[in-house]
Design an enzyme around this catalytic site. Sequence first.
Site, PDB file in Angstrom:
ATOM      1  CD  GLU A  91      -3.055  -0.955   2.234  1.00 38.77           C
ATOM      2  OE1 GLU A  91      -2.723  -0.695   3.024  1.00 38.77           O
ATOM      3  OE2 GLU A  91      -3.639  -2.044   2.128  1.00 38.77           O
ATOM      4  CB  CYS A 104       3.088   7.489   2.590  1.00 43.67           C
ATOM      5  SG  CYS A 104       3.414   6.449   3.337  1.00 43.67           S
ATOM      6  CB  CYS A 111       7.348  -4.480   8.350  1.00 43.04           C
ATOM      7  SG  CYS A 111       9.114  -3.704   9.485  1.00 43.04           S
ATOM      8  CB  CYS A 115       6.290  -1.068  16.004  1.00 49.05           C
ATOM      9  SG  CYS A 115       8.158  -0.801  15.315  1.00 49.05           S
ATOM     10  CB  CYS A 118       2.818  -1.120  13.439  1.00 45.98           C
ATOM     11  SG  CYS A 118       3.143  -1.038  11.821  1.00 45.98           S
ATOM     12  CB  CYS A 333       3.838   6.739  10.998  1.00 43.23           C
ATOM     13  SG  CYS A 333       5.038   5.839  11.385  1.00 43.23           S
TER      14      CYS A 333
HETATM   15  S1  SF4 Z   1       5.867   1.039  12.809  1.00 40.81           S
HETATM   16 FE1  SF4 Z   1       4.984  -0.955  11.467  1.00 40.81          FE
HETATM   17  S2  SF4 Z   1       5.679  -1.065   9.524  1.00 40.81           S
HETATM   18 FE2  SF4 Z   1       7.447   0.587  10.680  1.00 40.81          FE
HETATM   19  S3  SF4 Z   1       9.305  -0.366  11.521  1.00 40.81           S
HETATM   20 FE3  SF4 Z   1       7.739  -0.806  12.799  1.00 40.81          FE
HETATM   21  S4  SF4 Z   1       6.711  -3.058  12.597  1.00 40.81           S
HETATM   22 FE4  SF4 Z   1       8.003  -1.981  11.026  1.00 40.81          FE
END
Ligand code: SF4
Length: 343
Positions: A91, A104, A111, A115, A118, A333
Amino acid sequence: MELFGITCGELADQLAQRYGRGLHHAAAVYRGAFQKGCTRFGEAPEFARSPELARRIAADLRLPACRIVATREVGGVLKFATALGDGRIIESVVIPAAGRTTLCVSSQVGCRMGCRFCATGAMGFGRNLSPAEIVWQAWAARFVLAARVDNVVFMGMGEPLDNFDHVAQALRVMGDQRGLDIAPRRITLSSAGHADGIRRLACLGLPNLRLAVSLNAADDRLRSRLMPINRRYPLARLKAALQAFATGRGGVVLVEYVLLAGVNDARQDAAKLAAYLTGLAVRVNLIAYNGEGASGFAAPPPAHVERFCRWLADEGVFFCRRRPRGRDILAACGQLGASLTTR
Ligand code: SF4
Protein backbone atom coordinates in the site's frame (compact mmCIF):
# COMPACT_ATOMS: atom_id res chain seq x y z
CA MET A 1 17.27 -4.73 -18.00
CA GLU A 2 14.92 -3.67 -15.23
CA LEU A 3 14.09 -0.12 -16.37
CA PHE A 4 12.56 1.03 -13.08
CA GLY A 5 15.49 -0.30 -11.08
CA ILE A 6 18.40 1.47 -12.82
CA THR A 7 19.53 5.05 -13.31
CA CYS A 8 19.81 6.64 -16.73
CA GLY A 9 23.61 6.30 -16.54
CA GLU A 10 23.31 2.59 -15.76
CA LEU A 11 20.88 2.18 -18.65
CA ALA A 12 23.35 3.95 -20.94
CA ASP A 13 26.08 1.50 -19.86
CA GLN A 14 23.82 -1.44 -20.67
CA LEU A 15 22.85 -0.03 -24.06
CA ALA A 16 26.52 0.54 -24.84
CA GLN A 17 27.42 -3.06 -23.96
CA ARG A 18 24.51 -4.63 -25.81
CA TYR A 19 23.97 -2.39 -28.83
CA GLY A 20 26.86 0.04 -29.01
CA ARG A 21 24.49 2.92 -28.20
CA GLY A 22 24.74 5.17 -25.17
CA LEU A 23 23.39 8.13 -23.29
CA HIS A 24 21.46 9.68 -26.20
CA HIS A 25 19.14 6.70 -26.55
CA ALA A 26 19.11 5.91 -22.82
CA ALA A 27 17.96 9.45 -22.05
CA ALA A 28 15.18 9.14 -24.63
CA VAL A 29 13.91 5.94 -23.01
CA TYR A 30 14.27 7.40 -19.54
CA ARG A 31 12.57 10.73 -20.30
CA GLY A 32 9.71 8.96 -22.00
CA ALA A 33 9.14 6.57 -19.11
CA PHE A 34 9.71 8.83 -16.13
CA GLN A 35 8.82 12.31 -17.36
CA LYS A 36 5.96 11.48 -19.73
CA GLY A 37 4.79 8.18 -18.31
CA CYS A 38 5.18 6.59 -21.75
CA THR A 39 6.72 3.15 -21.95
CA ARG A 40 6.22 2.91 -25.76
CA PHE A 41 9.54 4.67 -26.21
CA GLY A 42 9.96 3.48 -29.76
CA GLU A 43 7.79 6.48 -30.64
CA ALA A 44 10.51 8.87 -29.43
CA PRO A 45 12.20 10.91 -32.23
CA GLU A 46 15.57 9.47 -31.19
CA PHE A 47 14.39 6.10 -32.51
CA ALA A 48 12.75 7.39 -35.70
CA ARG A 49 15.62 6.17 -37.86
CA SER A 50 16.25 2.97 -35.95
CA PRO A 51 12.97 1.13 -35.34
CA GLU A 52 14.79 -2.19 -35.22
CA LEU A 53 16.93 -0.92 -32.35
CA ALA A 54 13.77 0.27 -30.55
CA ARG A 55 12.22 -3.15 -31.00
CA ARG A 56 15.27 -4.94 -29.61
CA ILE A 57 15.53 -2.62 -26.62
CA ALA A 58 11.81 -2.99 -25.94
CA ALA A 59 12.23 -6.76 -25.93
CA ASP A 60 15.10 -6.51 -23.45
CA LEU A 61 13.56 -3.98 -21.05
CA ARG A 62 11.46 -5.31 -18.24
CA LEU A 63 8.79 -3.19 -16.58
CA PRO A 64 7.53 -4.00 -13.07
CA ALA A 65 4.61 -6.43 -13.12
CA CYS A 66 2.65 -4.20 -10.77
CA ARG A 67 -0.92 -2.96 -11.00
CA ILE A 68 -3.16 -0.89 -8.81
CA VAL A 69 -5.95 -3.08 -7.50
CA ALA A 70 -7.77 -0.74 -5.11
CA THR A 71 -7.96 2.93 -4.20
CA ARG A 72 -9.70 4.79 -1.44
CA GLU A 73 -9.88 8.53 -1.01
CA VAL A 74 -10.93 10.40 2.10
CA GLY A 75 -10.62 14.14 2.47
CA GLY A 76 -8.15 14.43 -0.39
CA VAL A 77 -5.86 11.71 0.96
CA LEU A 78 -5.64 8.84 -1.50
CA LYS A 79 -4.55 5.39 -0.48
CA PHE A 80 -3.80 2.81 -3.15
CA ALA A 81 -3.04 -0.89 -3.07
CA THR A 82 -0.68 -2.47 -5.58
CA ALA A 83 -0.57 -6.12 -6.55
CA LEU A 84 3.02 -7.16 -7.22
CA GLY A 85 4.06 -9.73 -9.80
CA ASP A 86 3.80 -12.55 -7.27
CA GLY A 87 0.32 -11.46 -6.18
CA ARG A 88 1.42 -9.90 -2.90
CA ILE A 89 -0.14 -6.59 -1.95
CA ILE A 90 1.52 -3.37 -0.81
CA GLU A 91 0.00 0.00 0.00
CA SER A 92 0.98 3.60 -0.67
CA VAL A 93 -0.66 6.92 0.17
CA VAL A 94 -0.86 10.26 -1.67
CA ILE A 95 -1.18 13.09 0.85
CA PRO A 96 -1.82 16.60 -0.52
CA ALA A 97 -0.94 19.57 1.68
CA ALA A 98 -0.61 23.30 1.10
CA GLY A 99 1.45 23.74 -2.05
CA ARG A 100 2.90 20.24 -2.19
CA THR A 101 1.93 16.61 -2.41
CA THR A 102 3.68 13.86 -0.49
CA LEU A 103 3.73 10.22 -1.45
CA CYS A 104 4.15 7.64 1.28
CA VAL A 105 5.77 4.48 -0.13
CA SER A 106 6.31 0.95 1.13
CA SER A 107 9.73 -0.70 1.12
CA GLN A 108 8.79 -4.25 2.12
CA VAL A 109 5.79 -6.56 2.02
CA GLY A 110 4.91 -6.60 5.71
CA CYS A 111 7.67 -5.94 8.22
CA ARG A 112 9.79 -8.00 10.59
CA MET A 113 10.23 -5.27 13.22
CA GLY A 114 7.02 -6.22 15.02
CA CYS A 115 6.19 -2.85 16.59
CA ARG A 116 3.25 -3.57 18.85
CA PHE A 117 1.08 -0.66 17.75
CA CYS A 118 1.49 -1.25 14.04
CA ALA A 119 -0.87 -2.95 11.62
CA THR A 120 2.00 -3.79 9.27
CA GLY A 121 4.06 -5.28 12.09
CA ALA A 122 1.14 -7.57 12.92
CA MET A 123 1.25 -8.96 9.37
CA GLY A 124 4.77 -10.31 9.80
CA PHE A 125 7.41 -10.21 7.10
CA GLY A 126 6.71 -11.17 3.50
CA ARG A 127 9.69 -10.06 1.46
CA ASN A 128 11.78 -7.08 0.47
CA LEU A 129 10.60 -4.92 -2.41
CA SER A 130 12.98 -4.61 -5.34
CA PRO A 131 14.23 -1.13 -6.29
CA ALA A 132 11.86 -1.24 -9.29
CA GLU A 133 8.85 -2.04 -7.10
CA ILE A 134 9.68 0.89 -4.83
CA VAL A 135 10.16 3.29 -7.75
CA TRP A 136 6.98 2.02 -9.41
CA GLN A 137 4.90 3.47 -6.56
CA ALA A 138 6.11 7.00 -7.39
CA TRP A 139 5.66 6.40 -11.12
CA ALA A 140 2.12 5.06 -10.62
CA ALA A 141 1.13 7.95 -8.36
CA ARG A 142 2.20 10.39 -11.07
CA PHE A 143 1.16 8.65 -14.25
CA VAL A 144 -1.63 6.26 -13.29
CA LEU A 145 -3.31 8.35 -10.60
CA ALA A 146 -2.26 11.73 -12.06
CA ALA A 147 -1.06 12.96 -8.66
CA ARG A 148 1.74 15.43 -8.17
CA VAL A 149 4.58 13.87 -6.26
CA ASP A 150 6.74 16.58 -4.73
CA ASN A 151 7.97 14.72 -1.68
CA VAL A 152 8.40 11.04 -0.88
CA VAL A 153 8.36 9.54 2.60
CA PHE A 154 9.30 5.94 3.33
CA MET A 155 6.66 5.50 6.00
CA GLY A 156 4.54 2.83 4.40
CA MET A 157 4.91 -0.89 4.94
CA GLY A 158 8.33 -2.04 6.06
CA GLU A 159 11.50 -0.81 7.72
CA PRO A 160 13.45 0.79 4.85
CA LEU A 161 16.83 0.29 6.51
CA ASP A 162 16.10 -3.44 6.77
CA ASN A 163 16.06 -3.43 2.94
CA PHE A 164 19.03 -1.12 2.69
CA ASP A 165 20.56 -1.90 -0.70
CA HIS A 166 17.28 -1.89 -2.61
CA VAL A 167 16.11 1.32 -0.92
CA ALA A 168 19.47 2.99 -1.64
CA GLN A 169 19.18 2.07 -5.32
CA ALA A 170 15.55 3.29 -5.40
CA LEU A 171 16.75 6.64 -4.01
CA ARG A 172 19.27 6.91 -6.85
CA VAL A 173 16.63 6.11 -9.48
CA MET A 174 14.00 8.45 -8.01
CA GLY A 175 16.58 11.22 -7.77
CA ASP A 176 17.78 10.90 -11.38
CA GLN A 177 17.32 14.29 -13.02
CA ARG A 178 16.55 12.71 -16.36
CA GLY A 179 13.76 10.75 -14.75
CA LEU A 180 11.46 11.34 -11.79
CA ASP A 181 13.87 13.97 -10.45
CA ILE A 182 12.86 13.71 -6.79
CA ALA A 183 15.89 15.14 -5.06
CA PRO A 184 17.17 13.59 -1.79
CA ARG A 185 16.18 16.73 0.16
CA ARG A 186 12.57 15.93 -0.78
CA ILE A 187 12.82 12.34 0.46
CA THR A 188 12.45 11.24 4.07
CA LEU A 189 13.36 7.77 5.28
CA SER A 190 11.48 6.78 8.40
CA SER A 191 13.16 4.13 10.53
CA ALA A 192 12.15 2.33 13.70
CA GLY A 193 15.70 2.95 14.93
CA HIS A 194 17.93 0.65 12.87
CA ALA A 195 21.21 2.10 14.16
CA ASP A 196 23.48 0.18 11.77
CA GLY A 197 21.33 1.26 8.82
CA ILE A 198 21.46 4.89 9.96
CA ARG A 199 25.26 4.72 9.99
CA ARG A 200 25.31 3.22 6.49
CA LEU A 201 22.85 5.86 5.34
CA ALA A 202 25.18 8.59 6.52
CA CYS A 203 27.86 7.19 4.18
CA LEU A 204 25.66 7.10 1.06
CA GLY A 205 26.76 10.50 -0.17
CA LEU A 206 23.25 11.99 0.00
CA PRO A 207 23.85 14.91 2.39
CA ASN A 208 20.36 16.36 2.06
CA LEU A 209 18.44 13.16 2.56
CA ARG A 210 16.05 13.51 5.48
CA LEU A 211 15.77 10.97 8.25
CA ALA A 212 12.88 10.39 10.63
CA VAL A 213 13.14 8.01 13.55
CA SER A 214 10.09 6.55 15.20
CA LEU A 215 11.05 6.80 18.88
CA ASN A 216 7.82 6.57 20.89
CA ALA A 217 9.56 6.08 24.24
CA ALA A 218 12.81 7.30 25.78
CA ASP A 219 13.03 4.48 28.27
CA ASP A 220 14.63 1.19 27.22
CA ARG A 221 12.16 -1.05 29.04
CA LEU A 222 9.10 0.63 27.61
CA ARG A 223 10.61 1.04 24.13
CA SER A 224 11.66 -2.61 23.98
CA ARG A 225 8.10 -3.55 24.85
CA LEU A 226 6.63 -1.30 22.17
CA MET A 227 9.33 -1.78 19.55
CA PRO A 228 11.35 -5.03 19.75
CA ILE A 229 14.09 -3.49 17.56
CA ASN A 230 15.13 -1.63 20.72
CA ARG A 231 16.54 -4.87 22.12
CA ARG A 232 18.99 -4.98 19.23
CA TYR A 233 19.62 -1.25 19.11
CA PRO A 234 18.99 0.22 22.58
CA LEU A 235 18.48 3.94 23.04
CA ALA A 236 22.13 4.78 23.74
CA ARG A 237 23.26 3.05 20.54
CA LEU A 238 20.51 4.73 18.56
CA LYS A 239 21.47 8.13 19.93
CA ALA A 240 25.10 7.65 18.93
CA ALA A 241 24.01 6.74 15.38
CA LEU A 242 21.75 9.80 15.20
CA GLN A 243 24.58 12.05 16.37
CA ALA A 244 26.87 10.60 13.70
CA PHE A 245 24.17 10.99 11.03
CA ALA A 246 23.49 14.62 11.88
CA THR A 247 27.15 15.64 11.84
CA GLY A 248 27.92 17.82 8.86
CA ARG A 249 24.30 18.02 7.72
CA GLY A 250 22.36 21.24 7.65
CA GLY A 251 19.07 19.40 7.97
CA VAL A 252 17.44 18.36 11.15
CA VAL A 253 16.59 14.78 12.02
CA LEU A 254 12.93 14.21 12.79
CA VAL A 255 11.93 12.18 15.81
CA GLU A 256 8.43 10.75 15.59
CA TYR A 257 6.62 10.21 18.87
CA VAL A 258 3.24 8.50 18.59
CA LEU A 259 1.21 9.17 21.72
CA LEU A 260 -0.48 6.02 23.04
CA ALA A 261 -3.10 6.58 25.73
CA GLY A 262 -1.86 5.53 29.17
CA VAL A 263 1.38 4.07 27.76
CA ASN A 264 3.81 6.87 26.88
CA ASP A 265 1.83 10.05 27.58
CA ALA A 266 2.66 10.73 31.25
CA ARG A 267 4.65 13.63 32.68
CA GLN A 268 7.69 11.42 33.26
CA ASP A 269 7.60 10.27 29.63
CA ALA A 270 7.90 13.90 28.49
CA ALA A 271 10.79 14.46 30.91
CA LYS A 272 12.61 11.31 29.72
CA LEU A 273 12.11 12.34 26.12
CA ALA A 274 13.56 15.79 26.80
CA ALA A 275 16.57 14.27 28.58
CA TYR A 276 17.18 11.79 25.75
CA LEU A 277 17.09 14.50 23.11
CA THR A 278 19.68 16.64 24.85
CA GLY A 279 22.63 17.08 22.52
CA LEU A 280 20.72 15.93 19.43
CA ALA A 281 19.81 18.30 16.60
CA VAL A 282 16.29 16.99 16.18
CA ARG A 283 12.75 18.19 15.80
CA VAL A 284 9.98 16.15 17.39
CA ASN A 285 6.84 15.30 15.46
CA LEU A 286 4.13 14.48 17.96
CA ILE A 287 1.36 12.31 16.54
CA ALA A 288 -1.69 11.07 18.40
CA TYR A 289 -2.11 7.33 17.75
CA ASN A 290 -4.80 6.90 15.18
CA GLY A 291 -6.67 4.47 17.36
CA GLU A 292 -7.70 1.95 14.76
CA GLY A 293 -6.58 -1.56 14.06
CA ALA A 294 -6.37 -4.51 16.40
CA SER A 295 -3.29 -3.55 18.38
CA GLY A 296 -5.02 -3.05 21.74
CA PHE A 297 -3.71 0.51 22.07
CA ALA A 298 -5.99 3.50 22.29
CA ALA A 299 -5.89 7.05 20.96
CA PRO A 300 -5.24 9.62 23.69
CA PRO A 301 -8.05 12.12 24.35
CA PRO A 302 -7.31 15.56 22.84
CA ALA A 303 -6.88 17.05 26.34
CA HIS A 304 -4.06 14.57 27.06
CA VAL A 305 -2.36 15.46 23.81
CA GLU A 306 -2.58 19.15 24.77
CA ARG A 307 -1.16 18.34 28.18
CA PHE A 308 1.77 16.42 26.72
CA CYS A 309 2.47 19.35 24.39
CA ARG A 310 2.62 21.72 27.36
CA TRP A 311 5.03 19.42 29.17
CA LEU A 312 7.32 19.24 26.16
CA ALA A 313 7.23 23.03 25.85
CA ASP A 314 8.08 23.33 29.57
CA GLU A 315 11.04 21.01 28.98
CA GLY A 316 12.23 23.20 26.09
CA VAL A 317 11.70 20.52 23.42
CA PHE A 318 11.26 21.85 19.88
CA PHE A 319 8.26 19.93 18.58
CA CYS A 320 5.53 20.03 16.00
CA ARG A 321 2.11 18.54 16.55
CA ARG A 322 1.28 16.63 13.42
CA ARG A 323 -2.23 15.93 12.37
CA PRO A 324 -2.50 12.44 10.87
CA ARG A 325 -4.44 13.46 7.80
CA GLY A 326 -4.84 9.90 6.69
CA ARG A 327 -6.47 9.01 10.00
CA ASP A 328 -9.75 8.05 8.38
CA ILE A 329 -8.15 5.55 6.05
CA LEU A 330 -5.43 4.16 8.32
CA ALA A 331 -2.77 6.11 6.51
CA ALA A 332 -0.91 7.46 9.51
CA CYS A 333 2.55 6.10 10.28
CA GLY A 334 2.57 2.47 11.22
CA GLN A 335 -1.02 1.93 10.20
CA LEU A 336 -0.64 0.48 6.74
CA GLY A 337 -1.68 -3.11 6.43
CA ALA A 338 -3.69 -4.90 3.82
CA SER A 339 -6.77 -2.96 4.89
CA LEU A 340 -7.72 -1.75 1.41
CA THR A 341 -7.96 -5.17 -0.06
CA THR A 342 -9.44 -6.88 2.97
CA ARG A 343 -12.39 -4.53 3.40
S1 SF4 B 1 6.09 0.86 12.65
FE1 SF4 B 1 5.36 -0.98 11.55
S2 SF4 B 1 6.21 -0.81 9.50
FE2 SF4 B 1 7.38 0.60 10.84
S3 SF4 B 1 9.11 -0.63 11.55
FE3 SF4 B 1 7.50 -0.87 13.10
S4 SF4 B 1 6.42 -2.75 12.47
FE4 SF4 B 1 7.61 -2.05 10.72
